[in-house]
Design an enzyme around this catalytic site. Sequence first.
Site, PDB file in Angstrom:
ATOM      1  N   GLY A   1      43.885  45.112  18.776  1.00 15.89           N
ATOM      2  CA  GLY A   1      45.295  45.459  18.645  1.00 15.89           C
ATOM      3  C   GLY A   1      45.483  46.040  17.269  1.00 15.89           C
ATOM      4  N   GLU A   2      46.385  45.483  16.506  1.00 11.01           N
ATOM      5  CA  GLU A   2      46.622  45.968  15.154  1.00 11.01           C
ATOM      6  C   GLU A   2      46.554  44.756  14.215  1.00 11.01           C
ATOM      7  OE1 GLU A   2      46.640  49.026  13.847  1.00 11.01           O
ATOM      8  OE2 GLU A   2      46.728  47.750  12.078  1.00 11.01           O
ATOM      9  N   SER A   3      45.514  44.738  13.394  1.00 15.71           N
ATOM     10  CA  SER A   3      45.264  43.544  12.571  1.00 15.71           C
ATOM     11  C   SER A   3      46.389  43.290  11.576  1.00 15.71           C
ATOM     12  CB  SER A   3      43.923  43.662  11.852  1.00 15.71           C
ATOM     13  OG  SER A   3      43.901  44.805  11.022  1.00 15.71           O
TER      14      SER A   3
ATOM     15  N   CYS B   1      37.373  43.766  17.760  1.00 17.00           N
ATOM     16  CA  CYS B   1      38.081  44.857  17.079  1.00 17.00           C
ATOM     17  C   CYS B   1      39.049  44.303  16.030  1.00 17.00           C
ATOM     18  CB  CYS B   1      38.748  45.732  18.130  1.00 17.00           C
ATOM     19  SG  CYS B   1      38.944  47.419  17.558  1.00 17.00           S
TER      20      CYS B   1
ATOM     21  N   ARG C   1      38.365  49.051   8.128  1.00 19.63           N
ATOM     22  CA  ARG C   1      39.324  49.346   9.199  1.00 19.63           C
ATOM     23  C   ARG C   1      39.272  50.822   9.584  1.00 19.63           C
ATOM     24  NH1 ARG C   1      44.862  48.797   7.765  1.00 19.63           N
ATOM     25  NH2 ARG C   1      45.361  49.031   9.959  1.00 19.63           N
TER      26      ARG C   1
ATOM     27  N   ILE D   1      37.498  51.780  20.164  1.00 15.27           N
ATOM     28  CA  ILE D   1      38.807  52.422  20.016  1.00 15.27           C
ATOM     29  C   ILE D   1      39.297  52.194  18.588  1.00 15.27           C
ATOM     30  CG2 ILE D   1      41.186  52.526  20.862  1.00 15.27           C
ATOM     31  CD1 ILE D   1      40.161  51.205  23.466  1.00 15.27           C
ATOM     32  N   ARG D   2      39.374  53.251  17.817  1.00 12.49           N
ATOM     33  CA  ARG D   2      39.828  53.115  16.422  1.00 12.49           C
ATOM     34  C   ARG D   2      39.197  51.866  15.791  1.00 12.49           C
ATOM     35  NH1 ARG D   2      44.880  52.393  13.842  1.00 12.49           N
ATOM     36  NH2 ARG D   2      45.616  51.219  15.623  1.00 12.49           N
TER      37      ARG D   2
ATOM     38  N   HIS E   1      35.337  46.725  22.486  1.00 15.07           N
ATOM     39  CA  HIS E   1      36.255  45.994  23.368  1.00 15.07           C
ATOM     40  C   HIS E   1      35.578  45.567  24.668  1.00 15.07           C
ATOM     41  CE1 HIS E   1      40.215  46.744  21.400  1.00 15.07           C
ATOM     42  NE2 HIS E   1      39.541  47.747  20.861  1.00 15.07           N
TER      43      HIS E   1
ATOM     44  N   GLU F   1      36.482  43.508  26.734  1.00 14.45           N
ATOM     45  CA  GLU F   1      37.483  43.203  27.774  1.00 14.45           C
ATOM     46  C   GLU F   1      37.911  44.458  28.520  1.00 14.45           C
ATOM     47  OE1 GLU F   1      38.020  43.602  24.667  1.00 14.45           O
ATOM     48  OE2 GLU F   1      39.999  44.462  24.293  1.00 14.45           O
TER      49      GLU F   1
HETATM   50  N1  GLN Z   1      42.722  49.723  13.745  1.00  9.04           N
HETATM   51  C1  GLN Z   1      43.050  48.445  14.226  1.00  9.04           C
HETATM   52  C2  GLN Z   1      43.320  47.470  13.099  1.00  9.04           C
HETATM   53  O1  GLN Z   1      43.140  47.758  11.958  1.00  9.04           O
HETATM   54  C3  GLN Z   1      41.972  47.885  15.118  1.00  9.04           C
HETATM   55  C4  GLN Z   1      41.842  48.724  16.367  1.00  9.04           C
HETATM   56  C5  GLN Z   1      41.684  47.942  17.628  1.00  9.04           C
HETATM   57  O2  GLN Z   1      41.740  46.720  17.676  1.00  9.04           O
HETATM   58  N2  GLN Z   1      41.538  48.683  18.710  1.00  9.04           N
HETATM   59  O3  GLN Z   1      43.749  46.387  13.383  1.00  9.04           O
END
Ligand code: GLN
Length: 191
Positions: free
Chosen positions: A46-48, A78, A107, A136-137, A172, A174
Amino acid sequence: MKVGVLALQGAFREHREVLDALGVETVEVRTPAQLGALDALVLPGGESTTMSQLLDSSGVRAPLAERLADGFPVLGTCAGMILLAREVVDGRPDQQSFGVIDLAVRRNAYGRQRDSFEADLAVDGLRGGRFPGVFIRAPRIESVGERVEVLASHEDVPVLARQGAVVVASFHPELSGDLRLHEWFLTEGER
Ligand code: GLN
């Protein structure tokens, strides 16, 4: 066995679906009380930075840190890996990690959302040996400490690692429609 999925933000439903498919009792964790009866926990992608804020506002951070200090089995994928790492490079100044696995992670080092990719990974100890890694990113593991066991790498960069009961993946599992990595975490991965 009861497994929690931290459900403050991010891809928690997908983890839950994998655990449900494995026949494991699953709890979505949003409050400190929900941590109580768990045998293991998943920190999703997600977004840390957002998850870090929500860990504070929900009150989950302190009790979770306490459980992690006691060797609570945890899988971080992630953003979840970022939250478990000792050092976060290119983090936001206010984001905090639990520091329970001796890794430095950068990150977003694999580029933007549109640079997402899938890679066929060779995974040590996994039934079948290979696993489709969806990136993913993704954060990149930049250094690993002595006590960290690297279980898979992509282009010579570790992407799956473990230190004691803490397992992290920069990809990921999942999202690949393959249950084996979660299954491994809950069986052999568990100590
Ligand atoms: N870029 C996200 C972060 O810094 C991590 C990306 C992800 O969990 N798909 O949290």
